[in-house]
Scaffold this motif. Structure first.
Motif: not given
Ligand code: UD1
Length: 435
Positions: A210-230
């Protein structure tokens, strides 16, 4: 059409001859539990997505058909391990029961469809006979993001003008809910936080794509994911992460059969607890540049296992842990914490002579030197692999029926076992006749 379809069209079974040690090399392909979600994620971007390391399994064929019904063109390349998904500008938003009931992972299209079209009608899934497996976390998360979700005539009917970012707590780190909510959030307006998110390598793989598709995701592999919508995403080419459950199955089979198996394209960091259990059981596990080698020269010692979300011992390897302890020296306690009905196949293992007593989510396994071949029936993918492997350490022949379950998750399982020295014959299930 994918070769994995054969066992569904015409019932087949495996005839397993016990006694051989597995020796040799095996290469693992991409993970079922990742590729199905990557295929769903392709819906988020019009244009051509290319997925490589795609396993030749029945579930990929089912998901391909589902995407075709939504308007996509899906092709497998000649080498069979690359899948090309051409997603049109306008996609359908209805996933019917005839496909969804065959594979619970179909629910992964819910988030992408809602994010892309503002509408999703997805039949309530079926899936493995391992527990009730509700969808309340998926639905509650989408509702928090502004969707209306109704249950109408066996369908989840979801609608929204545009999803909006939200803070979502999962009661349990559900793999499927985390994936659906991430795929919804990447095109939502604003910031989404998913707490108590699942941390499985397959979630990381999805977030990387998803990140390579242009999504903004922080925290993959941890228990808190932060996603900034595009506002939009672009299609990409992506290689599926290797299947840690298939790799773990080979490792456990090598130990049980007193074998020596080198597993290529496997990341030991995805299997740390499981491999450590095998060392405790007496095996030698060596890391190599692209995987690991497992060697065993004596009867395994019984070893306790407790299933937990990643990085815990995977619930999908529980049947193999029971099978291993069934032939180990000593007594082990195996505890299942993810699915309430995972032990339902224990009666089949008992047909092979395994001494297993269950009480709630615990099983006590008393090892015996050898199992005893018998006809058995598999209720799901992982139990199926466990029963075949138990057949390898059973005296005489074990016939495993309903192997379309195994074909859902293990590419060419029989051929790979034979290449390692086992005798496993795939044959048609004889027709039942009544006088
Ligand atoms: C995925 C895997 C499966 C694996 C499981 C746990 C796929 C295709 N399948 O399944 O092989 O065994 O992760 O590692 O990737 N739950 C709820 N409400 C929900 C969602 C889940 O109560 O809305 C419960 C389930 O009933 C279960 C637990 O949470 O007891 C874990 O389920 P989940 O992690 O969602 O598993 P799946 O994504 O279905």
């Amino acid at each position: 059409m994918e070769t994995a379809n054969a066992s569904l069209a015409h019932p087949q079974r495996f005839r397993v001859t016990g006694g051989a040690s597995l020796v040799g090399e095996v290469r693992v392909t991409g993970a079922k539990n990742s590729v199905l979600k990557l295929m769903a994620a392709a819906l988020l971007a019009p244009g051509v997505t290319r997925l490589s390391e795609v396993p030749d399994i029945l579930d990929v064929a089912i998901m391909s058909e589902l995407l075709r019904r939504l308007g996509c063109d899906v092709q497998r390349d000649r080498d069979a391990s690359t899948l090309t998904i051409d997603v049109p500008q306008r996609i359908e938003h209805r996933a019917d029961y005839d496909l969804v009931r065959r594979m619970r992972a179909s629910i992964a299209v819910l988030g992408p469809l809602l994010a892309r079209t503002g509408e999703a009608d997805v039949a309530l899934p079926g899936g493995d006979a391992i527990g009730s497996r509700p969808l309340d976390f998926h639905i509650a998360g989408l509702v928090k993001m502004g969707a209306t979700v109704e249950n109408e005539h066996g369908f989840i009917v979801a609608k929204v003008k545009r999803l909006t970012g939200a803070t979502i707590w999962l009661d349990f780190p559900s793999v499927g809910a985390t994936e659906n909510l991430v795929m919804a959030a990447v095109l939502a307006e604003g910031r989404t936080e998913i707490d108590n998110a699942a941390r499985e390598p397959e979630i990381v793989d999805l977030c990387v794509m998803l990140g390579r598709m242009g999504a903004k995701i922080d925290g993959a592999g941890t228990s808190t994911l932060i996603i900034e919508g595009v506002d939009s995403l672009q299609p990409v080419s992506h290689a599926t992460v290797a299947d840690r459950i298939v790799a773990g199955t080979w490792a456990m089979a090598a130990v049980m059969t007193l074998g020596d198996v080198t597993v290529h394209n496997a990341d030991p960091a995805h299997l740390e607890i499981a491999l450590d259990k095998l060392v405790t059981a007496g095996a030698t596990v060596d890391r190599i540049h692209d995987g690991f080698r497992v060697m065993m020269d004596r009867r395994p010692t019984a070893v306790d296992a407790v299933t937990l979300p990643f990085p815990g011992f995977p619930t999908d390897l529980l049947p193999m842990a029971l099978a291993l302890n069934a032939v180990a020296s000593g007594t082990a306690m195996v505890t299942e914490n993810v699915y309430e009905s995972r032990f339902s196949f224990v009666n089949e293992l008992a047909r092979l002579g395994a001494d297993i007593r269950t009480d709630g989510h615990h099983a006590v396994v008393r090892g015996r030197p050898l199992l005893s071949g018998a006809p058995v029936t598999t209720p799901d993918i992982r139990a199926g692999a466990g029963l075949v492997i138990a057949g390898l350490v059973a005296e005489g022949e074990t016939i495993v029926s309903e192997i379309h379950h195994i074909d859902r998750g293990y590419p060419k399982f029989d051929e790979q076992l034979c290449a390692l020295g086992a005798t496993v014959i795939r044959e048609a299930e004889p027709a039942v006749t009544f006088d």
